[in-house]
Design a protein around this motif. Structure first.
Motif, PDB file in Angstrom:
ATOM      1  N   HIS A  33      15.105  42.782 -35.583  1.00 26.79           N
ATOM      2  CA  HIS A  33      15.227  42.007 -36.820  1.00 26.79           C
ATOM      3  C   HIS A  33      14.725  42.835 -38.008  1.00 26.79           C
ATOM      4  O   HIS A  33      15.376  42.915 -39.050  1.00 26.79           O
ATOM      5  CB  HIS A  33      14.429  40.717 -36.663  1.00 26.79           C
ATOM      6  CG  HIS A  33      14.541  39.744 -37.785  1.00 26.79           C
ATOM      7  ND1 HIS A  33      15.731  39.427 -38.398  1.00 26.79           N
ATOM      8  CD2 HIS A  33      13.598  38.988 -38.394  1.00 26.79           C
ATOM      9  CE1 HIS A  33      15.511  38.517 -39.337  1.00 26.79           C
ATOM     10  NE2 HIS A  33      14.222  38.241 -39.355  1.00 26.79           N
ATOM     11  N   GLU A  86      20.560  42.985 -35.940  1.00 31.70           N
ATOM     12  CA  GLU A  86      20.395  41.603 -36.397  1.00 31.70           C
ATOM     13  C   GLU A  86      21.012  40.610 -35.415  1.00 31.70           C
ATOM     14  O   GLU A  86      20.452  39.538 -35.162  1.00 31.70           O
ATOM     15  CB  GLU A  86      21.004  41.425 -37.789  1.00 31.70           C
ATOM     16  CG  GLU A  86      20.727  40.083 -38.400  1.00 31.70           C
ATOM     17  CD  GLU A  86      19.248  39.796 -38.703  1.00 31.70           C
ATOM     18  OE1 GLU A  86      18.980  38.740 -39.314  1.00 31.70           O
ATOM     19  OE2 GLU A  86      18.351  40.586 -38.332  1.00 31.70           O
ATOM     20  N   PHE A 113      17.105  45.625 -39.071  1.00 32.42           N
ATOM     21  CA  PHE A 113      18.226  45.210 -39.911  1.00 32.42           C
ATOM     22  C   PHE A 113      17.925  45.503 -41.385  1.00 32.42           C
ATOM     23  O   PHE A 113      18.803  45.913 -42.143  1.00 32.42           O
ATOM     24  CB  PHE A 113      18.512  43.719 -39.710  1.00 32.42           C
ATOM     25  CG  PHE A 113      19.537  43.163 -40.659  1.00 32.42           C
ATOM     26  CD1 PHE A 113      20.868  43.522 -40.545  1.00 32.42           C
ATOM     27  CD2 PHE A 113      19.174  42.286 -41.659  1.00 32.42           C
ATOM     28  CE1 PHE A 113      21.835  43.017 -41.409  1.00 32.42           C
ATOM     29  CE2 PHE A 113      20.119  41.766 -42.528  1.00 32.42           C
ATOM     30  CZ  PHE A 113      21.447  42.133 -42.412  1.00 32.42           C
TER      31      PHE A 113
END
Length: 119
Positions: free
Chosen positions: A87, A33, A90
């Motif tokens: 992303h 992230e 995450f």
């Protein structure tokens, strides 16, 4: 550089450093992230400096596309795509450590390239 562009630059660099720390701690979700955050913040930095919209994922991709057209550097687009995969990781946690490490290296190169662009 405006206050906002300095903020994006500083935050992007901070996120990149945190990504490396989380990777060293084997916290792949947080490393992922922060890698995404570093890439997004640096795209925002360049877009803000140029007066481009950058409020959402679509506009970030638009900015990256414009930068690739401007520079001819397709690797920026690829690296930003890898940041997007981080992303997603995450939330999903499916990328192995080697992949997270590789993608973070690509993000680090993207951040350096974006930082070197003229405002």
């Amino acid at each position: 550089m405006t206050t906002k562009t300095r903020y994006y630059n500083s935050t992007g660099r901070d996120y990149l450093a945190k990504a490396q720390r989380y990777l060293a701690e084997d916290d792949l979700l947080q490393a992922s992230e922060k890698g995404w955050g570093a890439a997004a913040q640096m795209v925002k930095c360049v877009a803000d400096a140029r007066g481009w919209s950058h409020e959402g994922h679509r506009q970030l991709w638009s900015a990256v596309t414009r930068l690739v057209e401007e520079t001819g550097d397709q690797e920026m687009q690829t690296a930003f795509g890898l940041a997007g995969a981080l992303h997603t990781n995450f939330y999903e946690g499916w990328l192995p450590r080697e992949v997270v490490e590789n993608y973070l290296t690509q993000v680090e190169e993207l951040v350096s390239k974006l930082e070197a662009l003229p405002s």
